[in-house]
Every structure is written in structure tokens, then in C-alpha cells.
Design a protein around this motif. Structure first.
Motif, short mmCIF file in Angstrom:
data_model
loop_
_atom_site.label_atom_id
_atom_site.label_comp_id
_atom_site.label_asym_id
_atom_site.label_seq_id
_atom_site.Cartn_x
_atom_site.Cartn_y
_atom_site.Cartn_z
N UNK A 43 0.85 -1.19 0.00
CA UNK A 43 0.00 0.00 0.00
C UNK A 43 0.88 1.23 0.00
N UNK A 44 0.38 2.31 -0.56
CA UNK A 44 1.13 3.55 -0.60
C UNK A 44 0.56 4.49 0.46
N UNK A 45 1.39 4.86 1.43
CA UNK A 45 0.94 5.74 2.52
C UNK A 45 0.27 6.99 1.99
N UNK A 46 0.77 7.49 0.85
CA UNK A 46 0.24 8.74 0.29
C UNK A 46 -1.25 8.61 -0.03
N UNK A 47 -1.69 7.39 -0.38
CA UNK A 47 -3.10 7.18 -0.73
C UNK A 47 -4.02 7.27 0.49
N UNK A 51 -8.06 9.12 2.56
CA UNK A 51 -8.91 8.07 3.13
C UNK A 51 -9.14 8.33 4.62
N UNK A 52 -8.04 8.58 5.35
CA UNK A 52 -8.16 8.82 6.79
C UNK A 52 -8.85 10.15 7.09
N UNK A 53 -8.58 11.15 6.25
CA UNK A 53 -9.23 12.47 6.43
C UNK A 53 -10.74 12.32 6.38
N UNK A 54 -11.20 11.60 5.35
CA UNK A 54 -12.64 11.42 5.15
C UNK A 54 -13.24 10.57 6.27
N UNK A 55 -12.56 9.47 6.61
CA UNK A 55 -13.08 8.51 7.58
C UNK A 55 -13.15 9.11 8.98
N UNK A 56 -12.11 9.82 9.39
CA UNK A 56 -12.01 10.28 10.78
C UNK A 56 -12.28 11.78 10.95
N UNK A 57 -12.56 12.47 9.85
CA UNK A 57 -12.80 13.91 9.88
C UNK A 57 -11.74 14.60 10.73
N UNK A 76 1.93 8.21 8.15
CA UNK A 76 0.74 9.05 8.09
C UNK A 76 0.41 9.48 9.52
N UNK A 77 0.28 10.79 9.74
CA UNK A 77 -0.04 11.32 11.06
C UNK A 77 -1.51 11.74 11.07
N UNK A 78 -2.27 11.17 11.99
CA UNK A 78 -3.69 11.47 12.11
C UNK A 78 -3.93 12.12 13.46
N UNK A 79 -4.64 13.25 13.44
CA UNK A 79 -4.92 13.95 14.68
C UNK A 79 -5.88 13.13 15.53
N UNK A 80 -5.58 13.00 16.82
CA UNK A 80 -6.44 12.27 17.74
C UNK A 80 -5.95 10.84 17.94
N UNK A 81 -6.57 10.14 18.91
CA UNK A 81 -6.23 8.74 19.19
C UNK A 81 -7.13 7.86 18.33
N UNK A 82 -6.68 7.56 17.13
CA UNK A 82 -7.52 6.87 16.13
C UNK A 82 -7.10 5.42 15.92
N UNK A 83 -6.30 4.86 16.84
CA UNK A 83 -5.73 3.52 16.63
C UNK A 83 -6.81 2.45 16.39
N UNK A 85 -9.93 2.78 15.31
CA UNK A 85 -10.60 3.03 14.03
C UNK A 85 -9.75 2.65 12.84
N UNK A 86 -8.44 2.92 12.94
CA UNK A 86 -7.53 2.61 11.84
C UNK A 86 -7.42 1.10 11.65
N UNK A 87 -7.26 0.36 12.75
CA UNK A 87 -7.14 -1.10 12.66
C UNK A 87 -8.43 -1.69 12.07
N UNK A 88 -9.57 -1.19 12.53
CA UNK A 88 -10.87 -1.68 12.03
C UNK A 88 -11.02 -1.39 10.53
N UNK A 89 -10.69 -0.17 10.13
CA UNK A 89 -10.79 0.22 8.72
C UNK A 89 -9.89 -0.66 7.84
N UNK A 90 -8.65 -0.88 8.29
CA UNK A 90 -7.70 -1.66 7.48
C UNK A 90 -8.14 -3.12 7.36
N UNK A 91 -8.76 -3.63 8.41
CA UNK A 91 -9.26 -5.00 8.40
C UNK A 91 -10.47 -5.09 7.46
#
Length: 109
Positions: A43-47, A51-57, A76-83, A85-91
Motif C-alpha cells: 500500500x502507498x501511505x500517500x493514498x 482516506x483517513x481524512x474522510x473517515x475520521x474527519x 501518516x499522522x492522524x490527529x487524535x487517538x484513532x488507533x 478506528x484505523x485497525x478496524x478500517x484496514x481490516x
């Protein structure tokens, strides 16, 4: 949709490529979630910035660590404790099992 083949969840460290998810405390008590190692799954982090912006606002930025003669390390740096949500989304969206994630976070998060 990318499915990643996983035979068993009894992995010895190193048998499965890992994606690192770090929750860090920032100044002023803010939290930041840093995701690295997506490239281990082709996967390309840039993509994932949009995706994360839209999913986690949330505010999402890409950081690149370029060392001479080495592959570019991207995170990729995401504001907030989104661990979680990220694991769930990737799964759910990319077929990457929760065992693939190394999660580190401060106590109480």
C-alpha cells in the motif's frame, strides 16, 4: 480490494510484516496517531491521507524520512487517538488482520 492471506494468528515476531500504529501525546495534551509500514502490504501511505481524512474527519499529514541509499520511510499522522478506528478500517476495507498491527499508546488511552 486487497486481501492478505493469513494462515494462523500464532505468529512468531517477524513472520508477518507489521504496520506500526503509535499514539503519541503532543504538547497541550493533544493526541496524534502515527501509522507506518503500510508499504509492507504493497500500500502507498500517500493514498491514505484522503482516506483517513474522510473517515475520521481529522487533520491528516504525510511525513517522509529520506535517508541516502535507503528506501523512503513514510508515515501518516492522524490527529487524535484513532488507533482502534484505523485497525478496524484496514481490516474491513483492505483485509489486513489486526495481528498485523503493532500498537503503542500512552497509559489510559
Amino acid at each position: 480490494n486487497m486481501e492478505v492471506e493469513v494462515a494462523s494468528s500464532k505468529f512468531k515476531q517477524g513472520d508477518i510484516p507489521h504496520i506500526t500504529v503509535q499514539v503519541k501525546k503532543m504538547p497541550a495534551g493533544k493526541m496524534m496517531t502515527v501509522v507506518s509500514g503500510l508499504e509492507n502490504y504493497g500500500l502507498d501511505s500517500r493514498d491514505f491521507v484522503p482516506v483517513f481524512k474522510k473517515k475520521f474527519a481529522a487533520s491528516v499529514t504525510l511525513h517522509e524520512n529520506k535517508e541516502k541509499g535507503k528506501k523512503v520511510q513514510r508515515a501518516v499522522h492522524v490527529q487524535g487517538a484513532m488507533h482502534n478506528g484505523i485497525v478496524k478500517l484496514m481490516d474491513e476495507s483492505y483485509g489486513i488482520p489486526s495481528e498485523a498491527f503493532n500498537i503503542t499508546k500512552p497509559k489510559g488511552v
